[in-house]
Design a protein around this motif. Structure first.
Motif, mmCIF file in Angstrom:
data_model
loop_
_atom_site.group_PDB
_atom_site.id
_atom_site.type_symbol
_atom_site.label_atom_id
_atom_site.label_comp_id
_atom_site.label_asym_id
_atom_site.label_seq_id
_atom_site.Cartn_x
_atom_site.Cartn_y
_atom_site.Cartn_z
ATOM 1 N N MET A 1 0.866 -1.176 0.000
ATOM 2 C CA MET A 1 0.000 0.000 0.000
ATOM 3 C C MET A 1 0.905 1.229 0.000
ATOM 4 O O MET A 1 1.908 1.264 0.706
ATOM 5 C CB MET A 1 -0.914 0.032 1.226
ATOM 6 N N THR A 2 0.552 2.217 -0.776
ATOM 7 C CA THR A 2 1.351 3.435 -0.860
ATOM 8 C C THR A 2 0.633 4.566 -0.129
ATOM 9 O O THR A 2 -0.518 4.425 0.294
ATOM 10 C CB THR A 2 1.565 3.850 -2.329
ATOM 11 N N ALA A 3 1.300 5.706 -0.025
ATOM 12 C CA ALA A 3 0.702 6.876 0.624
ATOM 13 C C ALA A 3 -0.519 7.380 -0.139
ATOM 14 O O ALA A 3 -1.362 8.080 0.421
ATOM 15 C CB ALA A 3 1.741 7.981 0.756
ATOM 16 N N ALA A 4 -0.632 7.011 -1.428
ATOM 17 C CA ALA A 4 -1.793 7.429 -2.232
ATOM 18 C C ALA A 4 -3.015 6.542 -1.989
ATOM 19 O O ALA A 4 -4.131 6.905 -2.366
ATOM 20 C CB ALA A 4 -1.435 7.411 -3.715
ATOM 21 N N ASP A 5 -2.816 5.388 -1.344
ATOM 22 C CA ASP A 5 -3.920 4.466 -1.070
ATOM 23 C C ASP A 5 -4.584 4.813 0.254
ATOM 24 O O ASP A 5 -3.902 5.107 1.242
ATOM 25 C CB ASP A 5 -3.407 3.027 -0.986
ATOM 26 N N THR A 6 -5.909 4.771 0.265
ATOM 27 C CA THR A 6 -6.638 4.938 1.518
ATOM 28 C C THR A 6 -7.447 3.684 1.800
ATOM 29 O O THR A 6 -7.805 2.933 0.890
ATOM 30 C CB THR A 6 -7.583 6.163 1.474
ATOM 31 N N ILE A 7 -7.715 3.457 3.073
ATOM 32 C CA ILE A 7 -8.434 2.265 3.507
ATOM 33 C C ILE A 7 -9.918 2.396 3.190
ATOM 34 O O ILE A 7 -10.554 3.368 3.569
ATOM 35 C CB ILE A 7 -8.244 2.055 5.024
ATOM 36 N N SER A 8 -10.437 1.392 2.498
ATOM 37 C CA SER A 8 -11.875 1.296 2.253
ATOM 38 C C SER A 8 -12.507 0.357 3.277
ATOM 39 O O SER A 8 -13.552 0.643 3.848
ATOM 40 C CB SER A 8 -12.140 0.792 0.839
ATOM 41 N N SER A 9 -11.842 -0.785 3.533
ATOM 42 C CA SER A 9 -12.317 -1.737 4.531
ATOM 43 C C SER A 9 -11.181 -2.675 4.919
ATOM 44 O O SER A 9 -10.202 -2.822 4.184
ATOM 45 C CB SER A 9 -13.521 -2.531 4.017
ATOM 46 N N ILE A 10 -11.336 -3.296 6.089
ATOM 47 C CA ILE A 10 -10.330 -4.228 6.606
ATOM 48 C C ILE A 10 -11.038 -5.459 7.140
ATOM 49 O O ILE A 10 -12.011 -5.353 7.888
ATOM 50 C CB ILE A 10 -9.488 -3.606 7.742
ATOM 51 N N GLU A 11 -10.530 -6.617 6.770
ATOM 52 C CA GLU A 11 -10.993 -7.899 7.299
ATOM 53 C C GLU A 11 -9.804 -8.625 7.918
ATOM 54 O O GLU A 11 -8.700 -8.601 7.367
ATOM 55 C CB GLU A 11 -11.548 -8.786 6.178
ATOM 56 N N LEU A 12 -10.020 -9.251 9.057
ATOM 57 C CA LEU A 12 -9.050 -10.139 9.682
ATOM 58 C C LEU A 12 -9.570 -11.546 9.427
ATOM 59 O O LEU A 12 -10.712 -11.865 9.799
ATOM 60 C CB LEU A 12 -8.962 -9.826 11.170
ATOM 61 N N ILE A 13 -8.778 -12.386 8.750
ATOM 62 C CA ILE A 13 -9.249 -13.697 8.286
ATOM 63 C C ILE A 13 -8.328 -14.805 8.805
ATOM 64 O O ILE A 13 -7.098 -14.674 8.762
ATOM 65 C CB ILE A 13 -9.258 -13.771 6.735
ATOM 66 N N ALA A 14 -8.918 -15.909 9.253
ATOM 67 C CA ALA A 14 -8.186 -17.127 9.608
ATOM 68 C C ALA A 14 -8.846 -18.275 8.867
ATOM 69 O O ALA A 14 -9.986 -18.629 9.152
ATOM 70 C CB ALA A 14 -8.210 -17.361 11.114
ATOM 71 N N ASP A 15 -8.133 -18.816 7.875
ATOM 72 C CA ASP A 15 -8.723 -19.897 7.083
ATOM 73 C C ASP A 15 -7.786 -21.076 6.859
ATOM 74 O O ASP A 15 -8.070 -21.949 6.066
ATOM 75 C CB ASP A 15 -9.248 -19.370 5.744
ATOM 76 N N GLU A 16 -6.656 -21.113 7.585
ATOM 77 C CA GLU A 16 -5.798 -22.295 7.543
ATOM 78 C C GLU A 16 -6.258 -23.219 8.654
ATOM 79 O O GLU A 16 -6.448 -22.798 9.792
ATOM 80 C CB GLU A 16 -4.328 -21.905 7.710
ATOM 81 N N GLY A 17 -6.445 -24.480 8.309
ATOM 82 C CA GLY A 17 -7.030 -25.431 9.244
ATOM 83 C C GLY A 17 -6.022 -26.281 9.972
ATOM 84 O O GLY A 17 -4.826 -25.998 10.002
ATOM 85 N N THR A 18 -6.537 -27.358 10.539
ATOM 86 C CA THR A 18 -5.731 -28.238 11.379
ATOM 87 C C THR A 18 -4.598 -28.914 10.613
ATOM 88 O O THR A 18 -3.611 -29.319 11.214
ATOM 89 C CB THR A 18 -6.612 -29.299 12.045
ATOM 90 N N ASP A 19 -4.703 -29.022 9.291
ATOM 91 C CA ASP A 19 -3.613 -29.611 8.509
ATOM 92 C C ASP A 19 -2.436 -28.645 8.358
ATOM 93 O O ASP A 19 -1.363 -29.039 7.925
ATOM 94 C CB ASP A 19 -4.112 -30.065 7.132
ATOM 95 N N GLN A 20 -2.599 -27.369 8.737
ATOM 96 C CA GLN A 20 -1.537 -26.368 8.642
ATOM 97 C C GLN A 20 -0.969 -25.997 10.010
ATOM 98 O O GLN A 20 -0.188 -25.079 10.130
ATOM 99 C CB GLN A 20 -2.077 -25.094 7.975
#
Length: 191
Positions: A148-167
């Motif tokens: 992300m550069t200084a010209a980019d602004t935040i539209s939305s943020i998601e925190l995701i956990a999708d690695e399962g027990t095999d990882q």
């Protein structure tokens, strides 16, 4: 293919929902479960006494868990709101448990709908003194993929956990969610 479909659906939902999510500017972290197939293998919730010590003694931690294989089309997550329109200078959290290249991770969408990926494994990791097994993870906009550069602004943020027990364990506990130096360590508003 499933990850691509999930990502595209998530991007579309976030682009249209972001304006409705913005409010007073206070940072909020609201857990959600993505489990369209009803697998029942996902946990995403703030839990008392799961996190680091805090002034109130509740010691909340955000438990993100996938009790099944990574390939299962399901994820634990949280909407991070209140930073919309800001330029990203810092993002991170304190974490114990699984900390992989892609989970937990931030997906930060900019004003153009581009997804900037910040995997837990990357950035600066610092052990937290007095809290065995916990480490502080911090990244800057330059650590994103793509950066992300200084010209980019935040539209939305998601925190995701999708690695399962095999990882690994399939479970991560995060605390002190950090966006631009504002921390959230419990349900509700930033500290």
């Amino acid at each position: 293919m499933r990850r691509a479909t999930f990502a595209l659906g998530l991007v579309a939902a976030l682009v249209f929902a972001a304006p409705a999510l913005a409010d007073s500017g206070k940072l909020k972290v609201n857990p959600f479960v993505f489990d369209p197939g009803g697998t029942g293998i996902i946990v995403s919730s703030w839990q008392a006494h799961a996190g680091l010590a805090d002034a109130g003694g509740s010691n909340h931690g955000l438990v993100l868990q996938k009790n099944g294989p990574t390939a299962a089309f399901a994820a634990a997550g949280a909407d991070v709101t209140g930073a919309e329109g800001q330029t990203l200078t810092e993002i991170g959290f304190d974490v114990t448990g699984h900390c992989g290249a892609g989970s937990p991770r931030y997906d930060v969408f900019d004003q153009n709908g581009n997804d900037h990926f910040f995997g837990c494994f990357y950035g600066t990791h610092t052990p937290i003194v007095g809290a065995p097994g916990w480490e502080r993870v911090r990244q800057t906009g330059a650590d994103g993929f793509p950066p992300m550069t200084a010209a980019d602004t935040i539209s939305s943020i998601e925190l995701i956990a999708d690695e399962g027990t095999d990882q690994g364990t399939g479970q991560s506990v995060v605390d002190n969610v950090d966006v631009n130096g504002t921390l959230v360590g419990k349900p509700g508003n930033s500290k």
